[in-house]
Design an enzyme around this catalytic site. Structure first.
Site, PDB file in Angstrom:
ATOM      1  N   ASP A  14       0.877  -1.179   0.000  1.00 15.47           N
ATOM      2  CA  ASP A  14       0.000   0.000   0.000  1.00 15.47           C
ATOM      3  C   ASP A  14       0.915   1.230   0.000  1.00 15.47           C
ATOM      4  O   ASP A  14       0.828   2.109   0.851  1.00 15.47           O
ATOM      5  CB  ASP A  14      -0.956   0.008   1.201  1.00 15.47           C
ATOM      6  N   HIS A 241       9.163  -1.291   9.303  1.00 12.41           N
ATOM      7  CA  HIS A 241       8.131  -2.332   9.335  1.00 12.41           C
ATOM      8  C   HIS A 241       8.198  -3.223   8.080  1.00 12.41           C
ATOM      9  O   HIS A 241       8.409  -4.429   8.177  1.00 12.41           O
ATOM     10  CB  HIS A 241       6.735  -1.694   9.376  1.00 12.41           C
TER      11      HIS A 241
END
Ligand code: RIB
Ligand code: CA
Length: 316
Positions: A14, A241
């Site tokens: 995303d 992340h």
């Protein structure tokens, strides 16, 4: 992991800032061959995530990798983005040159199904955004769980606070129904890389500041997309992340895991909460070789030697 042979990879993103760093890292990782990238609504709307992905891959000299657009909204929950973290354009305001390739006609869920069929038993899927595309593909073809060799999910906050609410990590919060569906399916192998480990890995502002302003390639990409985070927003670090989940897919030895059953809360104040109960099919990451990972990221992205930051004053 196949020693010597390249790991066939599909990355679902995303694209946002850390997704972009993960894609850059993947293009500089000789142990893998990226078969395709699928995009999903998350940090930013899916159209923007798709355009960002095409621009980042072109910037990294990887415009040969096909990009497939996916879900524009969660399965059932309302769409909530993370533009405050990633900037309105999803890349920290960095204006990368237009992509040299168009998005494919095939949808992301169909691309996942087709690549899993073509590389049955070998394909490794790395999910770096909300799990909407994976859930739709699984819904269309339940046998996906046996065709995909391993699914690595960046998501969850198991024994640590969340980053959207105190209970929830963003990728799970954004589409809790998709997450519940995916985390409960009988995958050959599924690994959850949550905030428990990603919050131990960060690129410090001091390391970023040593990158020359006119740097090119993946070093220049890092300089550009993190400028807003470290200057305008005054953060002292960026949690890695998505790069960590990508690196774990190529080198599982970076983390140690526990087999768990994961319960996801759908709504209310605990929307997106992930509770891990011992004894299940999800390998939940508990520990990480953080220093080795951060140095590997810096080396592969061509960054100056990194400062392994201690406690960060502020990071995202
Ligand atoms: O919580 C961090 C995750 O949410 C990362 O994948 C980041 O890109 C956002 O999607
Ligand atoms: Ca992401």
């Amino acid at each position: 992991m196949c020693l010597g042979r390249q790991v066939p990879l599909l990355v679902d993103v995303d694209t946002g800032i850390d997704d972009a760093l993960a894609l850059a890292l993947a293009t500089r990782s000789p142990e893998t061959r990226i078969l395709g990238v699928t995009t999903v609504a998350g940090n930013v709307p899916v159209e923007l995530a798709t355009d960002n992905t095409l621009r980042v891959l072109s910037w990294c000299g990887a415009a040969d990798i096909p990009v497939f657009r996916g879900a524009s909204r969660p399965l059932a929950a309302g769409f909530q983005d993370a533009a405050h973290v990633h900037g309105a354009n999803g890349l920290g305001g960095a204006e990368l040159p237009g992509p040299t390739r168009n998005v494919e006609e095939l949808s992301a869920p169909q691309a996942i199904i087709q690549l899993a069929e073509a590389y049955a038993g070998e394909l490794v899927v790395v999910a770096l955004g909300p799990l909407t595309n994976i859930a739709i593909a699984l819904n269309l073809q339940p046998e996906l769980t046996t065709k995909v060799s391993s699914l690595v999910v960046m998501g969850g906050a198991f024994d640590v606070p969340g980053n959207v609410t105190s209970a929830a990590e963003f990728n799970i919060y954004a589409d809790p129904h998709a997450a519940a569906h995916v985390l409960a399916a009988p995958w050959s192998s599924i690994v959850a890389v949550g905030l428990d480990v990603t919050h131990q890995t960060a690129l410090s502002r001091a390391s970023w500041a040593r990158i020359a302003e006119d740097a090119q390639g993946t070093e220049g990409l890092t300089r550009r997309i993190l400028a807003r985070t470290f200057t305008e927003r005054g953060m002292s670090g960026l949690y890695l992340h998505d790069p960590l989940a990508l690196a774990v897919a190529l080198d599982p030895s970076l983390i140690s895991t526990e087999p768990c059953h994961v319960r996801v809360t759908f709504d209310g104040a605990e929307r997106g909460q992930t509770r891990a109960e011992n004894g299940g099919a999800v390998d939940v990451a508990r520990r990480v070789r953080a220093a080795e990972f951060v140095q590997r990221v810096a080396q592969r992205l061509g960054l100056p030697p990194v400062e392994l930051s201690g406690a960060l004053r502020s990071a995202e």
